[in-house]
Design a protein around this motif. Structure first.
Motif, short mmCIF file in Angstrom:
data_model
loop_
_atom_site.label_atom_id
_atom_site.label_comp_id
_atom_site.label_asym_id
_atom_site.label_seq_id
_atom_site.Cartn_x
_atom_site.Cartn_y
_atom_site.Cartn_z
N ILE A 1 0.89 -1.39 0.00
CA ILE A 1 0.01 -0.08 0.02
C ILE A 1 0.63 1.21 -0.03
CG2 ILE A 1 -1.47 1.25 1.43
CD1 ILE A 1 -2.91 -1.38 2.31
N GLY A 2 1.88 1.32 0.75
CA GLY A 2 2.95 2.28 1.04
C GLY A 2 3.65 2.60 -0.66
N ALA A 3 3.93 1.54 -1.39
CA ALA A 3 4.59 1.71 -2.39
C ALA A 3 3.49 2.08 -3.32
CB ALA A 3 5.13 0.29 -2.93
N LEU A 4 2.46 1.81 -3.42
CA LEU A 4 1.24 2.12 -4.40
C LEU A 4 1.16 3.75 -4.24
CD1 LEU A 4 -0.92 1.52 -6.51
CD2 LEU A 4 -2.44 1.33 -4.69
N VAL A 5 0.99 4.13 -3.06
CA VAL A 5 0.71 5.61 -2.79
C VAL A 5 2.04 6.53 -2.98
CG1 VAL A 5 0.08 7.30 -0.93
CG2 VAL A 5 -0.97 4.97 -0.92
N LEU A 6 3.21 6.09 -2.53
CA LEU A 6 4.11 6.89 -2.74
C LEU A 6 4.66 6.94 -4.02
CD1 LEU A 6 6.34 5.93 0.42
CD2 LEU A 6 4.93 8.12 -0.05
N GLN A 7 4.59 6.06 -4.87
CA GLN A 7 4.89 5.91 -6.36
C GLN A 7 4.23 6.75 -7.34
OE1 GLN A 7 6.25 1.60 -6.02
NE2 GLN A 7 6.40 1.95 -8.24
N ILE A 8 2.85 6.68 -6.91
CA ILE A 8 1.77 7.61 -7.58
C ILE A 8 2.03 9.07 -7.03
CG2 ILE A 8 -0.52 8.32 -7.69
CD1 ILE A 8 -1.23 5.29 -7.51
N MET A 9 2.46 9.28 -6.01
CA MET A 9 2.60 10.77 -5.34
C MET A 9 3.70 11.14 -6.09
SD MET A 9 1.87 10.61 -1.39
CE MET A 9 2.69 12.22 -1.07
N ALA A 10 4.71 10.28 -6.36
CA ALA A 10 6.15 10.93 -7.19
C ALA A 10 5.91 10.95 -8.56
CB ALA A 10 7.07 9.68 -6.77
N ALA A 11 5.02 10.31 -9.11
CA ALA A 11 4.68 10.44 -10.62
C ALA A 11 4.01 11.73 -10.74
CB ALA A 11 3.95 9.08 -11.05
N VAL A 12 3.04 12.00 -9.94
CA VAL A 12 2.21 13.25 -9.98
C VAL A 12 3.19 14.58 -9.72
CG1 VAL A 12 0.57 14.71 -8.92
CG2 VAL A 12 0.11 12.28 -9.47
N ALA A 13 4.28 14.29 -8.80
CA ALA A 13 5.38 15.48 -8.57
C ALA A 13 6.02 15.57 -9.84
CB ALA A 13 5.85 15.29 -7.47
N ALA A 14 6.47 14.63 -10.41
CA ALA A 14 7.40 14.43 -11.64
C ALA A 14 6.59 14.94 -12.68
CB ALA A 14 7.86 13.18 -11.92
N SER A 15 5.29 14.89 -13.00
CA SER A 15 4.69 15.26 -13.99
C SER A 15 4.37 17.07 -13.88
CB SER A 15 3.21 14.85 -13.93
OG SER A 15 2.23 15.22 -12.90
N LYS A 16 4.66 17.46 -12.69
CA LYS A 16 4.36 18.93 -12.41
C LYS A 16 6.16 19.45 -12.39
CE LYS A 16 0.30 18.58 -9.46
NZ LYS A 16 0.12 18.71 -8.10
N PHE A 17 6.95 18.71 -12.71
CA PHE A 17 8.36 18.84 -13.01
C PHE A 17 9.00 19.50 -11.52
CE2 PHE A 17 11.25 18.65 -16.45
CZ PHE A 17 12.43 19.34 -16.21
N GLU A 18 8.50 18.81 -10.27
CA GLU A 18 8.81 19.13 -9.03
C GLU A 18 9.70 17.90 -8.70
OE1 GLU A 18 5.24 18.96 -6.78
OE2 GLU A 18 4.45 20.79 -7.48
N TRP A 19 10.75 18.63 -7.73
CA TRP A 19 11.88 17.66 -7.33
C TRP A 19 11.10 16.82 -6.24
CZ3 TRP A 19 16.83 17.70 -9.12
CH2 TRP A 19 17.23 18.72 -9.92
N TYR A 20 10.79 15.51 -6.40
CA TYR A 20 10.31 14.71 -5.21
C TYR A 20 11.35 13.78 -4.59
CZ TYR A 20 7.02 11.49 -2.92
OH TYR A 20 6.34 10.77 -2.12
N ARG A 21 11.27 13.76 -3.06
CA ARG A 21 12.05 12.74 -2.44
C ARG A 21 11.25 11.90 -1.66
NH1 ARG A 21 17.84 13.67 -1.28
NH2 ARG A 21 18.48 12.48 0.62
N TYR A 22 11.43 10.66 -1.98
CA TYR A 22 10.61 9.69 -0.83
C TYR A 22 10.74 9.67 0.31
CZ TYR A 22 9.42 7.13 -5.18
OH TYR A 22 8.80 6.68 -6.42
N PRO A 23 9.92 9.91 1.31
CA PRO A 23 10.17 10.12 2.78
C PRO A 23 10.73 8.87 3.59
CG PRO A 23 7.60 9.76 2.49
CD PRO A 23 8.47 9.84 1.07
N VAL A 24 10.54 7.63 3.15
CA VAL A 24 10.76 6.38 3.89
C VAL A 24 11.76 5.58 2.81
CG1 VAL A 24 9.12 6.17 5.26
CG2 VAL A 24 8.74 5.17 3.30
N SER A 25 12.88 5.76 2.52
CA SER A 25 13.84 5.36 1.53
C SER A 25 15.29 5.56 2.25
CB SER A 25 13.72 6.00 0.30
OG SER A 25 14.64 5.37 -0.70
N ILE A 26 16.07 4.24 1.85
CA ILE A 26 17.46 4.34 2.54
C ILE A 26 17.90 4.88 1.03
CG2 ILE A 26 19.39 2.83 2.92
CD1 ILE A 26 17.30 0.84 4.22
N ARG A 27 19.06 5.79 1.37
CA ARG A 27 19.94 6.47 0.44
C ARG A 27 21.16 5.44 -0.19
NH1 ARG A 27 15.63 9.02 -0.70
NH2 ARG A 27 14.97 10.29 0.83
#
Length: 133
Positions: free
Chosen positions: A104-130
């Motif tokens: 569920i988290g992956a579904l929500v966060l990936q869609i949020m990231a894709a929406v941000a990318a469609s607006k050309f915004e710099w997106y950073r996943y909140p729960v991710s190991i760098r």
């Protein structure tokens, strides 16, 4: 009998110039945006391979796309680790909950990231190991 050509050349000529190095051309902003969106959405189909390939193929051709592909790759690798741990924990019923929450988290966060990318915004996943900086 002379072996020199009539123009006085001794047979030595300057080597032709080496071919120009074809540096990769920078991507147009619309291309960067499209590939960034795909870097966030294609993992639904092929997991971490999509952002990895996008990052490797387009490295150095656009800072925005490179950042978004690395973000998506880091998130997918984090998700892979969580899925392995959840799979192991299924022996103790808790793993099922971990896998459901991760999905569920992956579904929500990936869609949020894709929406941000469609607006050309710099997106950073909140729960991710760098893993890749």
């Amino acid at each position: 009998m002379s072996t020199t050509p009539p123009n006085g050349d001794q047979g030595w000529s300057a080597a032709p110039p080496p071919p120009a190095y074809n540096a990769p051309q920078p991507l147009r902003p619309d291309e960067e945006k499209t590939w960034a969106i795909l870097a966030h959405l294609l993992p639904f189909v092929v997991s971490f391979l999509a952002p990895l390939v996008i990052w490797l193929v387009f490295k150095g051709r656009g800072a925005y796309l490179e950042h978004q592909a690395k973000e998506s790759l880091n998130f997918q690798l984090t998700l892979l680790i969580v899925s392995i741990i959840g799979g192991i924990l299924t022996l103790v019923v808790v793993g099922v909950l971990v896998l459901i929450a991760a999905g569920i988290g992956a579904l929500v966060l990936q869609i949020m990231a894709a929406v941000a990318a469609s607006k050309f915004e710099w997106y950073r996943y909140p729960v991710s190991i760098r893993f890749i900086k």
